[in-house]
Each structure stands twice: as C-alpha cells, then as structure tokens.
Design an enzyme around this catalytic site. Structure first.
Site, PDB file in Angstrom:
ATOM      1  N   ILE A  40       0.835  -1.208   0.000  1.00 33.05           N
ATOM      2  CA  ILE A  40       0.000   0.000   0.000  1.00 33.05           C
ATOM      3  C   ILE A  40       0.871   1.260   0.000  1.00 33.05           C
ATOM      4  O   ILE A  40       0.616   2.201  -0.766  1.00 33.05           O
ATOM      5  CB  ILE A  40      -0.972  -0.027   1.201  1.00 33.05           C
ATOM      6  N   SER A  67      -7.441  -1.342  10.200  1.00 28.95           N
ATOM      7  CA  SER A  67      -8.105  -2.378   9.404  1.00 28.95           C
ATOM      8  C   SER A  67      -9.532  -2.566   9.886  1.00 28.95           C
ATOM      9  O   SER A  67      -9.836  -2.349  11.068  1.00 28.95           O
ATOM     10  CB  SER A  67      -7.321  -3.678   9.576  1.00 28.95           C
ATOM     11  N   THR A  75     -10.662  -5.154  10.559  1.00 28.62           N
ATOM     12  CA  THR A  75     -10.598  -6.238  11.542  1.00 28.62           C
ATOM     13  C   THR A  75     -10.885  -5.713  12.951  1.00 28.62           C
ATOM     14  O   THR A  75     -11.292  -6.488  13.822  1.00 28.62           O
ATOM     15  CB  THR A  75      -9.231  -6.961  11.462  1.00 28.62           C
ATOM     16  N   TYR A 106      -3.077 -10.030  15.563  1.00 28.89           N
ATOM     17  CA  TYR A 106      -2.903  -8.946  14.581  1.00 28.89           C
ATOM     18  C   TYR A 106      -3.942  -7.860  14.827  1.00 28.89           C
ATOM     19  O   TYR A 106      -3.626  -6.680  14.944  1.00 28.89           O
ATOM     20  CB  TYR A 106      -3.027  -9.499  13.153  1.00 28.89           C
ATOM     21  N   LYS A 127      -3.719  -3.782  16.246  1.00 30.65           N
ATOM     22  CA  LYS A 127      -4.318  -2.575  15.643  1.00 30.65           C
ATOM     23  C   LYS A 127      -5.172  -1.841  16.680  1.00 30.65           C
ATOM     24  O   LYS A 127      -5.153  -0.606  16.754  1.00 30.65           O
ATOM     25  CB  LYS A 127      -5.187  -2.956  14.434  1.00 30.65           C
ATOM     26  N   ASN A 141      -2.399 -16.080   1.231  1.00 30.78           N
ATOM     27  CA  ASN A 141      -3.559 -16.355   2.088  1.00 30.78           C
ATOM     28  C   ASN A 141      -4.800 -15.649   1.556  1.00 30.78           C
ATOM     29  O   ASN A 141      -5.916 -16.124   1.734  1.00 30.78           O
ATOM     30  CB  ASN A 141      -3.312 -15.838   3.510  1.00 30.78           C
TER      31      ASN A 141
HETATM   32  P1  NAD Z   1       3.324  -4.777   3.369  1.00 25.69           P
HETATM   33  O1  NAD Z   1       3.869  -5.883   4.187  1.00 25.69           O
HETATM   34  O2  NAD Z   1       3.365  -4.898   1.895  1.00 25.69           O
HETATM   35  O3  NAD Z   1       4.030  -3.393   3.770  1.00 25.69           O
HETATM   36  C1  NAD Z   1       4.472  -3.134   5.088  1.00 25.69           C
HETATM   37  C2  NAD Z   1       5.894  -2.593   4.987  1.00 25.69           C
HETATM   38  O4  NAD Z   1       6.363  -2.299   6.310  1.00 25.69           O
HETATM   39  C3  NAD Z   1       6.879  -3.583   4.366  1.00 25.69           C
HETATM   40  O5  NAD Z   1       7.588  -2.958   3.326  1.00 25.69           O
HETATM   41  C4  NAD Z   1       7.808  -3.972   5.525  1.00 25.69           C
HETATM   42  O6  NAD Z   1       9.118  -4.234   5.089  1.00 25.69           O
HETATM   43  C5  NAD Z   1       7.712  -2.736   6.418  1.00 25.69           C
HETATM   44  N1  NAD Z   1       7.948  -2.983   7.840  1.00 25.69           N
HETATM   45  C6  NAD Z   1       7.374  -3.923   8.630  1.00 25.69           C
HETATM   46  N2  NAD Z   1       7.844  -3.819   9.889  1.00 25.69           N
HETATM   47  C7  NAD Z   1       8.727  -2.788   9.896  1.00 25.69           C
HETATM   48  C8  NAD Z   1       9.539  -2.191  10.895  1.00 25.69           C
HETATM   49  N3  NAD Z   1       9.562  -2.659  12.152  1.00 25.69           N
HETATM   50  N4  NAD Z   1      10.321  -1.132  10.553  1.00 25.69           N
HETATM   51  C9  NAD Z   1      10.327  -0.662   9.271  1.00 25.69           C
HETATM   52  N5  NAD Z   1       9.590  -1.201   8.287  1.00 25.69           N
HETATM   53  C10 NAD Z   1       8.800  -2.255   8.601  1.00 25.69           C
HETATM   54  O7  NAD Z   1       1.818  -4.530   3.876  1.00 25.69           O
HETATM   55  P2  NAD Z   1       0.676  -3.619   3.243  1.00 25.69           P
HETATM   56  O8  NAD Z   1      -0.354  -4.518   2.678  1.00 25.69           O
HETATM   57  O9  NAD Z   1       1.254  -2.543   2.420  1.00 25.69           O
HETATM   58  O10 NAD Z   1       0.060  -3.018   4.582  1.00 25.69           O
HETATM   59  C11 NAD Z   1       0.441  -1.754   5.085  1.00 25.69           C
HETATM   60  C12 NAD Z   1      -0.316  -1.500   6.377  1.00 25.69           C
HETATM   61  O11 NAD Z   1      -1.713  -1.556   6.122  1.00 25.69           O
HETATM   62  C13 NAD Z   1      -0.024  -2.510   7.472  1.00 25.69           C
HETATM   63  O12 NAD Z   1       0.061  -1.834   8.711  1.00 25.69           O
HETATM   64  C14 NAD Z   1      -1.235  -3.414   7.450  1.00 25.69           C
HETATM   65  O13 NAD Z   1      -1.495  -3.986   8.714  1.00 25.69           O
HETATM   66  C15 NAD Z   1      -2.333  -2.446   7.048  1.00 25.69           C
HETATM   67  N6  NAD Z   1      -3.464  -3.121   6.382  1.00 25.69           N
HETATM   68  C16 NAD Z   1      -3.245  -3.854   5.251  1.00 25.69           C
HETATM   69  C17 NAD Z   1      -4.297  -4.526   4.649  1.00 25.69           C
HETATM   70  C18 NAD Z   1      -4.068  -5.350   3.411  1.00 25.69           C
HETATM   71  O14 NAD Z   1      -4.934  -6.132   3.042  1.00 25.69           O
HETATM   72  N7  NAD Z   1      -2.981  -5.210   2.701  1.00 25.69           N
HETATM   73  C19 NAD Z   1      -5.583  -4.446   5.198  1.00 25.69           C
HETATM   74  C20 NAD Z   1      -5.790  -3.668   6.342  1.00 25.69           C
HETATM   75  C21 NAD Z   1      -4.707  -3.005   6.930  1.00 25.69           C
HETATM   76  C1  UD1 Z   2      -8.111 -11.048   5.768  1.00 28.09           C
HETATM   77  C2  UD1 Z   2      -7.860 -10.826   7.234  1.00 28.09           C
HETATM   78  C3  UD1 Z   2      -8.016  -9.365   7.565  1.00 28.09           C
HETATM   79  C4  UD1 Z   2      -7.105  -8.529   6.666  1.00 28.09           C
HETATM   80  C5  UD1 Z   2      -7.423  -8.859   5.207  1.00 28.09           C
HETATM   81  C6  UD1 Z   2      -6.562  -8.147   4.227  1.00 28.09           C
HETATM   82  C7  UD1 Z   2      -8.563 -12.959   8.227  1.00 28.09           C
HETATM   83  C8  UD1 Z   2      -9.558 -13.639   9.126  1.00 28.09           C
HETATM   84  N1  UD1 Z   2      -8.762 -11.648   8.018  1.00 28.09           N
HETATM   85  O1  UD1 Z   2      -9.445 -10.649   5.495  1.00 28.09           O
HETATM   86  O2  UD1 Z   2      -7.688  -9.129   8.920  1.00 28.09           O
HETATM   87  O3  UD1 Z   2      -7.302  -7.170   6.935  1.00 28.09           O
HETATM   88  O4  UD1 Z   2      -7.257 -10.259   5.002  1.00 28.09           O
HETATM   89  O5  UD1 Z   2      -5.231  -8.564   4.333  1.00 28.09           O
HETATM   90  O6  UD1 Z   2      -7.625 -13.566   7.749  1.00 28.09           O
HETATM   91  N2  UD1 Z   2     -11.166 -16.990   0.443  1.00 28.09           N
HETATM   92  C9  UD1 Z   2     -11.375 -18.227  -0.160  1.00 28.09           C
HETATM   93  N3  UD1 Z   2     -10.269 -18.913  -0.584  1.00 28.09           N
HETATM   94  C10 UD1 Z   2      -8.990 -18.452  -0.409  1.00 28.09           C
HETATM   95  C11 UD1 Z   2      -8.803 -17.189   0.204  1.00 28.09           C
HETATM   96  C12 UD1 Z   2      -9.929 -16.508   0.631  1.00 28.09           C
HETATM   97  O7  UD1 Z   2     -12.501 -18.684  -0.328  1.00 28.09           O
HETATM   98  O8  UD1 Z   2      -8.038 -19.145  -0.789  1.00 28.09           O
HETATM   99  C13 UD1 Z   2     -12.357 -16.219   0.876  1.00 28.09           C
HETATM  100  C14 UD1 Z   2     -12.411 -15.953   2.362  1.00 28.09           C
HETATM  101  O9  UD1 Z   2     -13.082 -16.995   3.039  1.00 28.09           O
HETATM  102  C15 UD1 Z   2     -13.183 -14.627   2.402  1.00 28.09           C
HETATM  103  C16 UD1 Z   2     -12.739 -13.922   1.102  1.00 28.09           C
HETATM  104  O10 UD1 Z   2     -12.263 -14.963   0.255  1.00 28.09           O
HETATM  105  O11 UD1 Z   2     -14.567 -14.852   2.330  1.00 28.09           O
HETATM  106  C17 UD1 Z   2     -11.634 -12.895   1.316  1.00 28.09           C
HETATM  107  O12 UD1 Z   2     -10.562 -13.510   2.011  1.00 28.09           O
HETATM  108  P1  UD1 Z   2      -9.166 -12.736   2.257  1.00 28.09           P
HETATM  109  O13 UD1 Z   2      -8.689 -12.167   0.996  1.00 28.09           O
HETATM  110  O14 UD1 Z   2      -8.265 -13.690   2.986  1.00 28.09           O
HETATM  111  O15 UD1 Z   2      -9.567 -11.507   3.182  1.00 28.09           O
HETATM  112  P2  UD1 Z   2     -10.356 -11.486   4.588  1.00 28.09           P
HETATM  113  O16 UD1 Z   2     -10.486 -12.840   5.173  1.00 28.09           O
HETATM  114  O17 UD1 Z   2     -11.598 -10.681   4.401  1.00 28.09           O
END
Ligand code: NAD
Ligand code: UD1
Length: 334
Positions: free
Chosen positions: A12, A124, A126, A148, A152, A197
């Site tokens: 992101i 998130s 979550t 996790y 948050k 995942n």
């Molecule tokens: P990402 O893992 O791609 O990016 C996180 C970055 O932080 C990485 O580049 C990693 O190297 C760096 N990092 C981790 N720990 C560190 C530390 N101690 N010091 C310095 N750098 C560090 O993840 P993302 O998907 O870009 O997510 C960014 C943020 O958004 C996270 O906090 C995540 O929890 C939150 N978030 C992500 C999602 C999602 O689905 N991607 C959903 C909800 C919230």
């Molecule tokens: C998950 C995390 C959430 C996080 C988000 C984005 C859990 C319980 N929650 O959300 O905290 O913010 O990822 O990183 O893990 N699915 C399948 N097959 C698969 C993968 C997923 O059927 O192989 C389904 C899941 O059951 C769900 C949907 O697809 O209904 C989305 O899943 P996923 O992408 O993992 O996101 P979340 O579970 O919503």
C-alpha cells in the site's frame, strides 16, 4: 509537503508514494525491507520520474527515526509499517506486538522529539470483530479476534490517548476493508508470498497455472450464493483516500477514525467470475470447508469518508482484477 511513509516500500505504501509524488509532494520512504525489496524504488521512479529518499531502518530505531524526521523537515507521517498476516500473528504474538505496538511507541516518541504531530495510521476493518450489523460504520463496537487485530486496537487506543494529551496532535486512523488490485502500469502490486492467504493474489496464481485450483472456504454462509462477502477496494483508490485524509487533517486537530471501503460487497464466486473475465483464463475452484475466523459478510459504510474528505472509491471490480492480472503477468515475464 514533506511526508514520511513508514513501511513505504510495501504494497500500500508504494502506491501511496506514487500518488503523493505525482501530486508534487516530497516523499521519504522509511522501511526495513522485512516484507519488501529495494527494487521498488526504481519502479516508483519509472512511474513518476522521481526517486524518493529511502532510509533502510526499523521503526524501533527511535534515534534514526527522529534524525530522519528532523533532517528532512518532515511535516506529516503516514504509518504503514507493520506485520499483517492474521494466521502468523496467532503463532507469533510476541513478534506481532513487538513490531506493531512497540514500533508505534517508538514512532510516537520520535515524532514528539522532532515535533511532528500529524499522523495517518493504517488500521483495518478487523478492529470491528464479528459484525453486529452491516454496513459497518465507525461507531460499530470494537473487538479483536486475533493478535494482529489486537495490535491494531492497542495502537488505536495509544494514538487516541496521545491526541487527547496535547491539542497540537492530529491523528487519523484509516480502517481499510479489503485492498486489492495494482498500479495500472503493472509495475507495482502485492508482493507474492509462497502461497498467498488472501483471495485476490491466490486467484491470480491459479489463473497463471502456478496453483492448481482455488479452495472456496465455505458455501453455506447466509449470503446470496453462500460464499463469503467482502468489500474489495482498489489500492489506487485507497492511495487517493490517504492523500485526501492527509490534507483534511491539516484542518482537523484531534483524534479521528475513518473507513476506507466502497460500501459494495462481492462474494467469492463473484470474484472468481470477475477475475476469469479480466484475465481471459479459467479459475478452477472447489468448495472447501469454512476457514476458521472468517465471517459471512463484511462491508463498509463509506459515508463518513465521502462527507468529510469528499473522497469515494471510483474504480470497479473489473479494474481491480485487470490490474492485479497485469502485475501478475509482469512478474512472470520479469
Ligand atoms: P506490506 O507488508 O506490503 O508493507 C508493510 C511494509 O512495512 C513492508 O515494506 C515492511 O518491510 C515494512 N515494515 C514492517 N515492519 C517494519 C519495521 N519494524 N520497521 C520498518 N519497516 C517495517 O503490507 P501492506 O499490505 O502494504 O500493509 C500496510 C499497512 O496496512 C499494514 O500496517 C497493514 O497492517 C495495514 N493493512 C493492510 C491490509 C491489506 O490487506 N494489505 C488491510 C488492512 C490493513
Ligand atoms: C483477511 C484478514 C483481515 C485482513 C485482510 C486483508 C482474516 C480472518 N482476516 O481478510 O484481517 O485485513 O485479510 O489482508 O484472515 N477466500 C477463499 N479462498 C482463499 C482465500 C480466501 O474462499 O483461498 C475467501 C475468504 O473466506 C473470504 C474472502 O475470500 O470470504 C476474502 O478472504 P481474504 O482475501 O483472505 O480476506 P479477509 O479474510 O476478508
């Protein structure tokens, strides 16, 4: 504006960096590369024509962080750095609290020392736990179902206390729903892990043939087609939401929370159909048992973001799938 992005080399953060650079801001990326790679910098430069400052360090290195904030006269911080795998967090809770919670304490200390008091935090959906009603608005009760999510929640509580302690602070916690998709260039996207995942990167690997089939986790949920419903939001919409939040914050001291979602839920089977259409490839699947911890449906009430920021998601599911597919193909061809 000079903006520091912790975790700015990640999925992101790198997209937000592009959006900020293209809007003429100065970007400082601060990342220990735990879950990203140095090559991201060249990709950002290729898209924007600018190479941002990059500091490779941990957010827990408080002195390095303070020095960076001061040397680059940083005016605001976007805090993405963190560990984010739900399953792993249950196996390694101490690591998650040390990285996410301790890391944020270090960031707060550094910002206090450097007198930088504007912060946008990556939270998130979550934090809402099991939905008691839908769509989820910001007033929905908070709960955590895994370490996790709890990290948050702890961070949100700490940031709220900090904002209340001193009226000069302005902090906004952005609660993302399900980020998906990639930059339209295909140069940036979600870094692939061995076996993803999350649904979208998993489907992308099935479409290329690297993975045999998708396991659809449950088809007996109380949803229209029985499969799980989520609010997928294009990562570039998310990036634009961050920029809007950053400038809104300049006029709004104190503590704020905001959903970043579309308000529209899609089922797993709808996602499979959309990805197959965008990629022109089959996405074979089989129905598997429910995944532990999953909820039937989760989607946002995005009204507060629309009202306060004047922001709303513009890109549809077809664009999310097409861009994710373009990124996946680019990975294959190098
Ligand atoms: P990402 O893992 O791609 O990016 C996180 C970055 O932080 C990485 O580049 C990693 O190297 C760096 N990092 C981790 N720990 C560190 C530390 N101690 N010091 C310095 N750098 C560090 O993840 P993302 O998907 O870009 O997510 C960014 C943020 O958004 C996270 O906090 C995540 O929890 C939150 N978030 C992500 C999602 C999602 O689905 N991607 C959903 C909800 C919230
Ligand atoms: C998950 C995390 C959430 C996080 C988000 C984005 C859990 C319980 N929650 O959300 O905290 O913010 O990822 O990183 O893990 N699915 C399948 N097959 C698969 C993968 C997923 O059927 O192989 C389904 C899941 O059951 C769900 C949907 O697809 O209904 C989305 O899943 P996923 O992408 O993992 O996101 P979340 O579970 O919503």
């Amino acid at each position: 504006m000079n903006v520091l992005l912790t975790g700015g080399m990640g999925y992101i953060g790198s997209h937000v960096a592009v959006t900020l650079l293209q809007a003429g801001h100065r970007v400082i990326l601060y990342d220990n590369l735990r879950n990203s790679e140095a090559g991201i910098l060249a990709r950002i430069a290729k898209i924007t024509g600018q190479t941002p400052v990059f500091i490779q360090a941990d957010i827990r290195a408080t002195k390095t962080l303070t020095d960076t904030l001061q040397q680059h006269t940083v005016e605001a911080v976007l805090h993405f750095a963190g560990l984010k795998a739900v399953g792993e967090s249950a196996q390694k809770p101490v690591e998650y609290y040390a990285n996410n919670v301790e890391g944020t304490i270090s960031l707060m200390q550094a910002m206090q020392e450097a007198e930088v008091r504007s912060l946008v935090f990556s939270s998130s959906a979550t934090v809402y736990g099991e939905p008691r009603y839908l769509p989820l608005d910001e007033a929905h009760p908070l709960a955590a179902t895994n370490p996790y999510g709890r990290s948050k929640l702890h961070i949100e509580e700490m940031l709220r206390d900090l904002s209340i302690s001193d009226p000069l602070w302005r902090v906004i916690s952005l609660r993302y729903f399900n980020p998906a998709g990639a930059h339209e260039s295909g140069l940036l996207g979600e870094k692939p892990v061995a076996v993803p995942n999350n649904l979208m990167p998993y489907m992308a690997r099935v479409a290329t043939g690297e993975l045999k089939e998708l396991s659809v986790f449950g088809n007996d949920y109380p949803t229209p087609d029985g499969t799980g419903v989520r609010d997928y939001i294009h990562v570039m919409d998310l990036a634009e939401g961050h920029m809007a939040a950053l400038f809104w914050l300049a006029e709004h001291p104190g503590w704020h929370t905001l959903n970043l979602g579309t308000g529209q839920g899609y089922s797993v089977l709808e996602m499979v159909a959309a990805f197959a259409k965008a990629s022109g490839r089959a996405v074979p699947y089989r129905i598997a048992p429910r995944r532990k911890g999953d909820v039937a449906a989760c989607y946002a009430d995005p009204e507060k973001a629309r009202r306060e920021l004047g922001w709303q998601a513009r890109r549809d599911l077809a664009e999310m799938c097409a861009s994710a597919w373009k990124f996946q193909k680019q990975l294959q061809t190098g």
